[in-house]
Motif scaffolding. Structure first.
Motif, PDB file in Angstrom:
ATOM      1  N   GLN A   1      15.568   6.122 -13.678  1.00 51.78           N
ATOM      2  CA  GLN A   1      15.682   5.782 -12.008  1.00 51.78           C
ATOM      3  C   GLN A   1      14.753   6.362 -11.237  1.00 51.78           C
ATOM      4  O   GLN A   1      14.722   7.712 -11.137  1.00 51.78           O
ATOM      5  CB  GLN A   1      17.293   6.181 -11.773  1.00 51.78           C
ATOM      6  CG  GLN A   1      17.422   5.594 -10.325  1.00 51.78           C
ATOM      7  CD  GLN A   1      18.505   6.150  -9.700  1.00 51.78           C
ATOM      8  OE1 GLN A   1      19.751   5.822 -10.705  1.00 51.78           O
ATOM      9  NE2 GLN A   1      18.763   6.367  -8.566  1.00 51.78           N
ATOM     10  N   LEU A   2      14.011   5.805 -10.397  1.00 51.62           N
ATOM     11  CA  LEU A   2      13.148   6.118  -9.559  1.00 51.62           C
ATOM     12  C   LEU A   2      13.531   5.802  -8.010  1.00 51.62           C
ATOM     13  O   LEU A   2      14.007   4.735  -7.774  1.00 51.62           O
ATOM     14  CB  LEU A   2      11.586   5.537  -9.762  1.00 51.62           C
ATOM     15  CG  LEU A   2      11.036   5.930 -11.148  1.00 51.62           C
ATOM     16  CD1 LEU A   2       9.938   5.217 -11.334  1.00 51.62           C
ATOM     17  CD2 LEU A   2      11.059   7.537 -11.404  1.00 51.62           C
ATOM     18  N   THR A   3      13.198   6.485  -7.121  1.00 58.43           N
ATOM     19  CA  THR A   3      13.135   6.052  -5.602  1.00 58.43           C
ATOM     20  C   THR A   3      11.377   5.973  -5.298  1.00 58.43           C
ATOM     21  O   THR A   3      10.928   6.863  -5.389  1.00 58.43           O
ATOM     22  CB  THR A   3      13.718   7.365  -4.790  1.00 58.43           C
ATOM     23  OG1 THR A   3      14.964   7.532  -5.239  1.00 58.43           O
ATOM     24  CG2 THR A   3      13.669   6.817  -3.443  1.00 58.43           C
ATOM     25  N   VAL A   4      11.421   4.816  -4.900  1.00 52.54           N
ATOM     26  CA  VAL A   4       9.828   4.370  -4.513  1.00 52.54           C
ATOM     27  C   VAL A   4       9.782   4.018  -2.999  1.00 52.54           C
ATOM     28  O   VAL A   4      10.624   3.059  -2.601  1.00 52.54           O
ATOM     29  CB  VAL A   4       9.483   2.956  -5.238  1.00 52.54           C
ATOM     30  CG1 VAL A   4       8.224   2.313  -5.097  1.00 52.54           C
ATOM     31  CG2 VAL A   4       9.616   3.222  -6.722  1.00 52.54           C
ATOM     32  N   THR A   5       8.982   4.624  -2.475  1.00 54.24           N
ATOM     33  CA  THR A   5       8.543   4.280  -1.055  1.00 54.24           C
ATOM     34  C   THR A   5       7.351   3.635  -1.050  1.00 54.24           C
ATOM     35  O   THR A   5       6.214   4.142  -1.714  1.00 54.24           O
ATOM     36  CB  THR A   5       8.692   5.629  -0.284  1.00 54.24           C
ATOM     37  OG1 THR A   5       9.776   6.280  -0.456  1.00 54.24           O
ATOM     38  CG2 THR A   5       8.299   5.111   1.357  1.00 54.24           C
ATOM     39  N   TYR A   6       6.947   2.554  -0.049  1.00 52.36           N
ATOM     40  CA  TYR A   6       5.712   1.712  -0.106  1.00 52.36           C
ATOM     41  C   TYR A   6       5.602   1.183   1.334  1.00 52.36           C
ATOM     42  O   TYR A   6       6.818   1.016   1.986  1.00 52.36           O
ATOM     43  CB  TYR A   6       5.678   0.989  -1.354  1.00 52.36           C
ATOM     44  CG  TYR A   6       6.790  -0.221  -1.263  1.00 52.36           C
ATOM     45  CD1 TYR A   6       6.273  -1.614  -0.749  1.00 52.36           C
ATOM     46  CD2 TYR A   6       7.835  -0.194  -1.541  1.00 52.36           C
ATOM     47  CE1 TYR A   6       7.114  -2.739  -0.770  1.00 52.36           C
ATOM     48  CE2 TYR A   6       8.940  -1.205  -1.927  1.00 52.36           C
ATOM     49  CZ  TYR A   6       8.542  -2.653  -1.207  1.00 52.36           C
ATOM     50  OH  TYR A   6       9.439  -3.443  -1.434  1.00 52.36           O
ATOM     51  N   THR A   7       4.570   0.680   1.824  1.00 46.41           N
ATOM     52  CA  THR A   7       4.338   0.094   2.811  1.00 46.41           C
ATOM     53  C   THR A   7       3.812  -1.315   2.684  1.00 46.41           C
ATOM     54  O   THR A   7       3.103  -1.530   1.648  1.00 46.41           O
ATOM     55  CB  THR A   7       3.221   0.694   3.667  1.00 46.41           C
ATOM     56  OG1 THR A   7       3.605   2.002   4.251  1.00 46.41           O
ATOM     57  CG2 THR A   7       2.866  -0.013   5.269  1.00 46.41           C
ATOM     58  N   ALA A   8       4.535  -2.227   3.234  1.00 47.10           N
ATOM     59  CA  ALA A   8       4.176  -3.661   2.945  1.00 47.10           C
ATOM     60  C   ALA A   8       4.764  -4.539   4.169  1.00 47.10           C
ATOM     61  O   ALA A   8       5.432  -4.116   5.018  1.00 47.10           O
ATOM     62  CB  ALA A   8       4.922  -4.409   1.590  1.00 47.10           C
ATOM     63  N   GLY A   9       4.079  -5.968   4.339  1.00 45.85           N
ATOM     64  CA  GLY A   9       4.329  -6.625   5.325  1.00 45.85           C
ATOM     65  C   GLY A   9       3.173  -7.235   5.968  1.00 45.85           C
ATOM     66  O   GLY A   9       2.025  -6.711   5.908  1.00 45.85           O
TER      67      GLY A   9
ATOM     68  N   GLY B   1      13.679  14.501  -7.675  1.00 44.80           N
ATOM     69  CA  GLY B   1      12.710  14.872  -6.564  1.00 44.80           C
ATOM     70  C   GLY B   1      11.399  14.956  -6.941  1.00 44.80           C
ATOM     71  O   GLY B   1      10.696  15.503  -6.237  1.00 44.80           O
ATOM     72  N   ASP B   2      11.216  14.974  -8.363  1.00 45.32           N
ATOM     73  CA  ASP B   2       9.760  15.294  -8.901  1.00 45.32           C
ATOM     74  C   ASP B   2       8.780  13.983  -8.728  1.00 45.32           C
ATOM     75  O   ASP B   2       9.396  12.856  -8.793  1.00 45.32           O
ATOM     76  CB  ASP B   2       9.830  15.673 -10.280  1.00 45.32           C
ATOM     77  CG  ASP B   2      10.562  17.070 -10.484  1.00 45.32           C
ATOM     78  OD1 ASP B   2      10.427  17.949  -9.754  1.00 45.32           O
ATOM     79  OD2 ASP B   2      11.186  17.071 -11.663  1.00 45.32           O
TER      80      ASP B   2
ATOM     81  N   THR C   1       0.767  -1.200   0.086  1.00 44.58           N
ATOM     82  CA  THR C   1      -0.087   0.001   0.026  1.00 44.58           C
ATOM     83  C   THR C   1       0.854   1.150  -0.101  1.00 44.58           C
ATOM     84  O   THR C   1       1.987   1.259   0.189  1.00 44.58           O
ATOM     85  CB  THR C   1      -0.921   0.190   1.268  1.00 44.58           C
ATOM     86  OG1 THR C   1      -0.126  -0.003   2.575  1.00 44.58           O
ATOM     87  CG2 THR C   1      -1.849  -1.196   1.394  1.00 44.58           C
ATOM     88  N   ASP C   2       0.309   2.513  -0.232  1.00 43.79           N
ATOM     89  CA  ASP C   2       0.824   3.735   0.007  1.00 43.79           C
ATOM     90  C   ASP C   2       2.278   3.766  -0.719  1.00 43.79           C
ATOM     91  O   ASP C   2       3.222   4.228  -0.587  1.00 43.79           O
ATOM     92  CB  ASP C   2       1.413   3.947   1.499  1.00 43.79           C
ATOM     93  CG  ASP C   2       0.130   3.867   2.397  1.00 43.79           C
ATOM     94  OD1 ASP C   2      -1.127   4.204   1.889  1.00 43.79           O
ATOM     95  OD2 ASP C   2       0.326   3.298   3.459  1.00 43.79           O
ATOM     96  N   VAL C   3       1.965   3.594  -2.075  1.00 43.39           N
ATOM     97  CA  VAL C   3       3.072   3.542  -3.101  1.00 43.39           C
ATOM     98  C   VAL C   3       3.400   4.886  -3.667  1.00 43.39           C
ATOM     99  O   VAL C   3       2.419   5.685  -4.081  1.00 43.39           O
ATOM    100  CB  VAL C   3       3.230   2.414  -4.276  1.00 43.39           C
ATOM    101  CG1 VAL C   3       4.086   2.584  -5.083  1.00 43.39           C
ATOM    102  CG2 VAL C   3       2.824   1.117  -3.664  1.00 43.39           C
ATOM    103  N   ALA C   4       4.495   5.572  -3.522  1.00 40.63           N
ATOM    104  CA  ALA C   4       4.884   6.877  -4.063  1.00 40.63           C
ATOM    105  C   ALA C   4       6.302   6.748  -4.834  1.00 40.63           C
ATOM    106  O   ALA C   4       7.130   6.013  -4.069  1.00 40.63           O
ATOM    107  CB  ALA C   4       4.811   7.954  -3.223  1.00 40.63           C
TER     108      ALA C   4
END
Length: 182
Positions: A94-102, A74-75, A65-68
């Motif tokens: 290249q992307l920096t991806v932040t997400y919640t999982a587990g 930085g855009d 969830t909460d994938v950005a």
């Protein structure tokens, strides 16, 4: 972070003589289990760097969830989920991806494996790691090489449990570029 606790070990009848050693062993075994399965069991935020191929990339974990995503400047990059683990970004940069999982709680069978391996390792004195055979008078015993390895030794039954959580068959995306031998 350990996938099992001192209390989990004690509830399984393991006598804890040295709590610091037991905590270290639980941490070590947890790292081995997560390395073997390719999973992070605690629910939390993860940040990864990805290089999309044909605009898409894969993320792994339970209940993502909460994938950005942001690009190298930085855009923000808009994302669209196109498969269970596949995301479309529309760019190959290249992307920096932040997400919640587990998992909200570590599965009971994973806790049991961590405790089993840690208990076996704790029963072997540090100087005896790798010791697999001994003789006393007319008696002798031999333990398998996996068990003799202490915390690093996962037995077949433990591997069978962990195989249910193992990520296998990851897609490898290859791209060719001008001038490269393909």
């Amino acid at each position: 972070m350990a996938l099992a606790t001192i209390t989990d070990l004690s509830n399984r009848g393991v006598c804890i003589d040295n709590e610091a050693r037991a905590v270290m062993m639980l941490n070590d075994v947890s790292a081995i289990v997560e390395g073997y399965t390719g999973q992070r069991f605690e629910r939390g935020e993860h940040t990864v760097t990805v290089w999309p191929t044909n605009g898409s990339f894969d993320l792994y974990g339970k209940d993502i969830t909460d994938v950005a995503a942001v690009d190298e400047h930085g855009d923000d990059v808009p994302l669209r989920q196109v498969g269970v683990y596949r995301w479309y970004a529309g760019t190959d940069r290249q992307l920096t991806v932040t997400y919640t999982a587990g998992w909200t709680e570590v599965p009971d069978d994973v806790v049991a494996v961590v405790c089993s391996v840690a208990a076996r390792a704790l029963s072997i004195q540090p100087g005896q790691m790798g010791h697999s055979q001994d003789t006393a008078g007319p008696f002798s015993f031999t333990i398998g090489s996996a068990a003799a390895q202490g915390a690093a030794g996962l037995l077949p039954a433990e591997l069978q449990v962990l195989d249910r959580y193992r990520r296998v068959g990851h897609a490898i995306h290859a791209a060719s570029w001008a001038g490269a031998a393909v």
